[in-house]
Design a protein around this motif. Sequence first.
Motif, PDB file in Angstrom:
ATOM      1  N   LEU A  66      36.313   7.052  74.824  1.00  0.00           N
ATOM      2  CA  LEU A  66      37.513   6.336  74.407  1.00  0.00           C
ATOM      3  C   LEU A  66      37.860   5.243  75.417  1.00  0.00           C
ATOM      4  N   LEU A  67      37.799   5.620  76.677  1.00  0.00           N
ATOM      5  CA  LEU A  67      38.080   4.671  77.750  1.00  0.00           C
ATOM      6  C   LEU A  67      37.100   3.500  77.692  1.00  0.00           C
ATOM      7  N   THR A  68      35.812   3.830  77.533  1.00  0.00           N
ATOM      8  CA  THR A  68      34.786   2.794  77.465  1.00  0.00           C
ATOM      9  C   THR A  68      35.052   1.840  76.306  1.00  0.00           C
ATOM     10  N   TYR A  69      35.360   2.424  75.142  1.00  0.00           N
ATOM     11  CA  TYR A  69      35.605   1.601  73.957  1.00  0.00           C
ATOM     12  C   TYR A  69      36.720   0.601  74.221  1.00  0.00           C
ATOM     13  N   ASN A  70      37.806   1.115  74.812  1.00  0.00           N
ATOM     14  CA  ASN A  70      38.947   0.236  75.049  1.00  0.00           C
ATOM     15  C   ASN A  70      38.663  -0.801  76.112  1.00  0.00           C
ATOM     16  N   LEU A  71      37.965  -0.397  77.165  1.00  0.00           N
ATOM     17  CA  LEU A  71      37.632  -1.354  78.219  1.00  0.00           C
ATOM     18  C   LEU A  71      36.753  -2.470  77.678  1.00  0.00           C
ATOM     19  N   VAL A  72      35.684  -2.096  76.963  1.00  0.00           N
ATOM     20  CA  VAL A  72      34.762  -3.110  76.459  1.00  0.00           C
ATOM     21  C   VAL A  72      35.456  -4.009  75.446  1.00  0.00           C
ATOM     22  N   SER A  73      36.267  -3.427  74.563  1.00  0.00           N
ATOM     23  CA  SER A  73      36.986  -4.247  73.575  1.00  0.00           C
ATOM     24  C   SER A  73      37.884  -5.249  74.277  1.00  0.00           C
ATOM     25  N   TRP A  74      38.517  -4.786  75.329  1.00  0.00           N
ATOM     26  CA  TRP A  74      39.476  -5.611  76.049  1.00  0.00           C
ATOM     27  C   TRP A  74      38.777  -6.791  76.721  1.00  0.00           C
ATOM     28  N   GLY A 120      29.235   0.952  70.498  1.00  0.00           N
ATOM     29  CA  GLY A 120      27.896   1.306  70.960  1.00  0.00           C
ATOM     30  C   GLY A 120      27.934   1.876  72.364  1.00  0.00           C
ATOM     31  N   PHE A 121      28.666   1.215  73.254  1.00  0.00           N
ATOM     32  CA  PHE A 121      28.752   1.715  74.625  1.00  0.00           C
ATOM     33  C   PHE A 121      29.506   3.043  74.678  1.00  0.00           C
ATOM     34  N   ALA A 122      30.523   3.155  73.825  1.00  0.00           N
ATOM     35  CA  ALA A 122      31.257   4.422  73.773  1.00  0.00           C
ATOM     36  C   ALA A 122      30.313   5.558  73.371  1.00  0.00           C
ATOM     37  N   LEU A 123      29.441   5.271  72.399  1.00  0.00           N
ATOM     38  CA  LEU A 123      28.466   6.278  71.970  1.00  0.00           C
ATOM     39  C   LEU A 123      27.563   6.688  73.127  1.00  0.00           C
ATOM     40  N   LEU A 124      27.083   5.686  73.871  1.00  0.00           N
ATOM     41  CA  LEU A 124      26.204   5.974  75.009  1.00  0.00           C
ATOM     42  C   LEU A 124      26.890   6.917  75.997  1.00  0.00           C
ATOM     43  N   VAL A 125      28.139   6.600  76.311  1.00  0.00           N
ATOM     44  CA  VAL A 125      28.872   7.425  77.272  1.00  0.00           C
ATOM     45  C   VAL A 125      29.070   8.838  76.710  1.00  0.00           C
ATOM     46  N   PHE A 126      29.390   8.904  75.435  1.00  0.00           N
ATOM     47  CA  PHE A 126      29.592  10.218  74.821  1.00  0.00           C
ATOM     48  C   PHE A 126      28.323  11.063  74.937  1.00  0.00           C
ATOM     49  N   TYR A 127      27.186  10.460  74.578  1.00  0.00           N
ATOM     50  CA  TYR A 127      25.934  11.227  74.615  1.00  0.00           C
ATOM     51  C   TYR A 127      25.490  11.560  76.032  1.00  0.00           C
ATOM     52  N   PRO A 186      15.841   9.534  72.848  1.00  0.00           N
ATOM     53  CA  PRO A 186      15.869   8.797  71.586  1.00  0.00           C
ATOM     54  C   PRO A 186      17.198   8.087  71.359  1.00  0.00           C
ATOM     55  N   VAL A 187      18.292   8.778  71.667  1.00  0.00           N
ATOM     56  CA  VAL A 187      19.608   8.185  71.448  1.00  0.00           C
ATOM     57  C   VAL A 187      19.786   6.967  72.343  1.00  0.00           C
ATOM     58  N   TYR A 188      19.441   7.116  73.632  1.00  0.00           N
ATOM     59  CA  TYR A 188      19.574   5.998  74.572  1.00  0.00           C
ATOM     60  C   TYR A 188      18.707   4.821  74.143  1.00  0.00           C
ATOM     61  N   THR A 189      17.442   5.125  73.853  1.00  0.00           N
ATOM     62  CA  THR A 189      16.513   4.047  73.528  1.00  0.00           C
ATOM     63  C   THR A 189      16.984   3.283  72.305  1.00  0.00           C
ATOM     64  N   LEU A 190      17.428   4.028  71.313  1.00  0.00           N
ATOM     65  CA  LEU A 190      17.892   3.388  70.083  1.00  0.00           C
ATOM     66  C   LEU A 190      19.096   2.495  70.364  1.00  0.00           C
ATOM     67  N   GLU A 217      36.871  10.836  59.896  1.00  0.00           N
ATOM     68  CA  GLU A 217      37.236   9.483  60.321  1.00  0.00           C
ATOM     69  C   GLU A 217      38.315   9.439  61.391  1.00  0.00           C
ATOM     70  N   PRO A 218      39.404  10.223  61.235  1.00  0.00           N
ATOM     71  CA  PRO A 218      40.466  10.135  62.246  1.00  0.00           C
ATOM     72  C   PRO A 218      39.967  10.405  63.671  1.00  0.00           C
ATOM     73  N   ILE A 219      38.951  11.273  63.807  1.00  0.00           N
ATOM     74  CA  ILE A 219      38.456  11.582  65.155  1.00  0.00           C
ATOM     75  C   ILE A 219      37.693  10.405  65.730  1.00  0.00           C
ATOM     76  N   PHE A 220      36.914   9.738  64.881  1.00  0.00           N
ATOM     77  CA  PHE A 220      35.998   8.731  65.416  1.00  0.00           C
ATOM     78  C   PHE A 220      36.506   7.305  65.270  1.00  0.00           C
ATOM     79  N   LYS A 221      37.572   7.137  64.496  1.00  0.00           N
ATOM     80  CA  LYS A 221      38.143   5.810  64.333  1.00  0.00           C
ATOM     81  C   LYS A 221      38.556   5.207  65.676  1.00  0.00           C
ATOM     82  N   PRO A 222      39.212   5.986  66.553  1.00  0.00           N
ATOM     83  CA  PRO A 222      39.604   5.407  67.852  1.00  0.00           C
ATOM     84  C   PRO A 222      38.418   4.850  68.636  1.00  0.00           C
ATOM     85  N   LEU A 223      37.195   5.272  68.305  1.00  0.00           N
ATOM     86  CA  LEU A 223      36.010   4.742  68.981  1.00  0.00           C
ATOM     87  C   LEU A 223      35.389   3.600  68.179  1.00  0.00           C
ATOM     88  N   GLY A 224      36.055   3.220  67.084  1.00  0.00           N
ATOM     89  CA  GLY A 224      35.548   2.137  66.257  1.00  0.00           C
ATOM     90  C   GLY A 224      34.347   2.546  65.422  1.00  0.00           C
TER      91      GLY A 224
END
Lengths: 83, 606
Positions: free
Chosen positions: B596-604, B550-557, B365-369, B490-497
């Motif tokens: 975190l890595l994914t978030y930064n790579l994709v943002s970059w 979004g991609f960071a979430l995918l990697v996390f899950y 469900p998480v992936y599909t969404l 928020e402080p935990i998840f802010k770095p992931l946007g």
Amino acid sequence: MKRSDILWELKEKSHAIIEGLGEKIPKDFQLRLGELGLLKSGSITCLKKTPFNGPTLYQVGDSVISLAQEVAENIYISRKTNG
Amino acid sequence: MGNVLLIGKPNSGKSLLFNRLTGLQQKVANFPGVTVEIKSGSFDNIGIIDFPGIYSLNPLTKDEDIALQKFQEAVEQNNVSGIICTLDATRLERSLIIALQTLNYVKENKIPIIFALNMMDEIYANKTSIDVSSLSRDLGVVVIPISAKKKHGLDILKDEIKNMLKVPGNYLPEKTWEDEKIVIKSRGLNQTYGPKTDVILKKQNFLDKIFLNNFLGGIMFALIMIFLFQAIFTWASPLMDMVESTLAWMGQVTSSYLPDGVLKDFINEAIFGGVGSFLVFVPQIFILTFIIGILEDSGYMARASIICHKPLSLFGLSGRSFIPYLTAHACAIPAIFAARTIESPKKRLITILTIPLMACSARLPVYTLLIAVLIPDKTFFGGVFGLQGLAFFLLYFFGLAMALIVSGLLSRTTLKDESDSPYIIELPPYRLPTFVPLFRKSLSAAWAFFSKAGPIIFVVTLVVWVLGYFPNGSGNLENSWLSHIGQFLEPIFKPLGLDWKYGVAILASFLAREVFVGTLGTFFGIEGADENISGLAESIQNSGLLAASGFALLVFYAIALQCVSTLAILKRESGNKLFPIWIFVGYTVLAYLLALLTYNLVSWFS
Ligand SMILES: Nc1nc2c(ncn2[C@@H]2O[C@H](COP(=O)(O)OP(=O)(O)OP(=O)(O)O)[C@@H](O)[C@H]2O)c(=O)[nH]1
Ligand SMILES: [Mg+2]
């Protein structure tokens, strides 16, 4: 009868007679191999080799088993002529 | 009165016979080592117990070990009134080994026994035969020819079982065999009374030339795997759309009958928005089970295991890990049990510890969404391949790749395994899948998915809704109780946007991954109370979730181990209290860092 032949070198579609199992094979596993049909002086046929030296298919008795290289290298056979 | 035990060679049809006798639905599949735990049932007040298959009374693998221990325990506690030993008629020699060993054992313990000579339908279909009466005379045991599949001979078998319990004396074995001679005796018996081996193995050996062909074999393996994972996505979509629109329609109908107020908001937002958004994924579970079921029935699993042996050995695993790994795509728990058939304890442990990285159905469900949110719905080749389906496949691949990396690291850094036994597997015949039982099995898997996660999702959704709705009601999520609590995250998840809503959804999903979807569904329900119920993916898109997040979430899950039951089973099966804790913390930290890595790579990049 020469003991130098090993099962792993048996070509596809050829038959052989099992001479014995090498010491490198653990004891409980030797027992199991026997129960799976690898009997001393029983016959064995190489059915199919798989790529990259993967497990090979052998027919023993009424079943087909696949053995990894580590095992088949430690099983001694004598070739049947023109089998 | 004690029980009647079903014993015999692996893959000889014990579980199917058990199902036929008891009416239960024990798992049946076409490879050795399907049953790994004993299971009891009954017919006409006679207790029947299905055992894991064993090749011999000298155990080699964990499942055999368990079977034998339980068997001996039952005998010692006088809990056994009789034994049915199943023989696979197409593998008579192999079947007779364990059968003759069992005869010796039961003779010593004065237990009556019947041999059920199963798979007779295949003997007839191959136009060969077995001399059953001579075999029976030679063995000194009652032998009943049956076909559990075609339901032939089952009534006779039942009568014999009842008779055996009434007059056990008539069913005590007459002879014993010297242990060393059993293997040779079995071969002799098969040659004298058995079917023509060449005829029986002909089709199998022919098909193996194709499926294990040096070139074709690999290609077919890849195609089958791609097809499997693509189908979960593509085939399920129409069904999922159907469920979604039915739910939307039901939501509209119910709300038109309800007066405005808390109840209506609750039904709309928590029930249809929250729980409903999870229901949409049930069809995927159905299709996944169905296709894996086809593979399991066909006999292909054993071949796939052979093909994977070499590649898996590079990572310290064996071909035996293939079946648990594939099973893990449905659910980690049966997969961890299935790992009992791995003969090397170290490889078994590594397999168990990496199974939670496979993309199990709770992640679906998480992936599909998220895929629906992030990846455009483009298809190529007339709809055969889609971008979303491809993304889906890549996520499966990512899970597998992570599992292999972790396996490789574990096997290189930990001690050498002393009792490492080499790879060996008996090849089952190829069989056509039987579709009706398969259909039923898939339905019950879909139901199990729903009924297991459903209650958790309901409760979490309820709590989330109450905390998110009050004190200000619909449309005021930002000032709700939950938002005040959420700010701490928020402080935990802010770095992931990600904002606090995602933080809450992630935290809640440590109870069960699917909760993520339900929780977000509830949030967007409360926020957009006045709009029509639109798809959750659309709401997320409109809310402006960053692609990088979004991609960071995918990697996390993909990595986090958010499943309480898996941790409990890991503890039991690894026999180590600390493993689950280590692995939970390890995977959570790894998940966060890679996200975190994914978030930064994709943002970059964007
Ligand atoms: N043709 C035919 N197939 C059968 C029959 N009985 C069982 N099978 C098939 O044989 C395979 C093995 O059946 P299971 O009942 O899982 O065998 P098992 O002995 O419980 O196997 P393990 O649990 O691995 O020991 C399945 O594919 C069954 O559909 C039969 O009478 N005829
Ligand atoms: Mg079974």
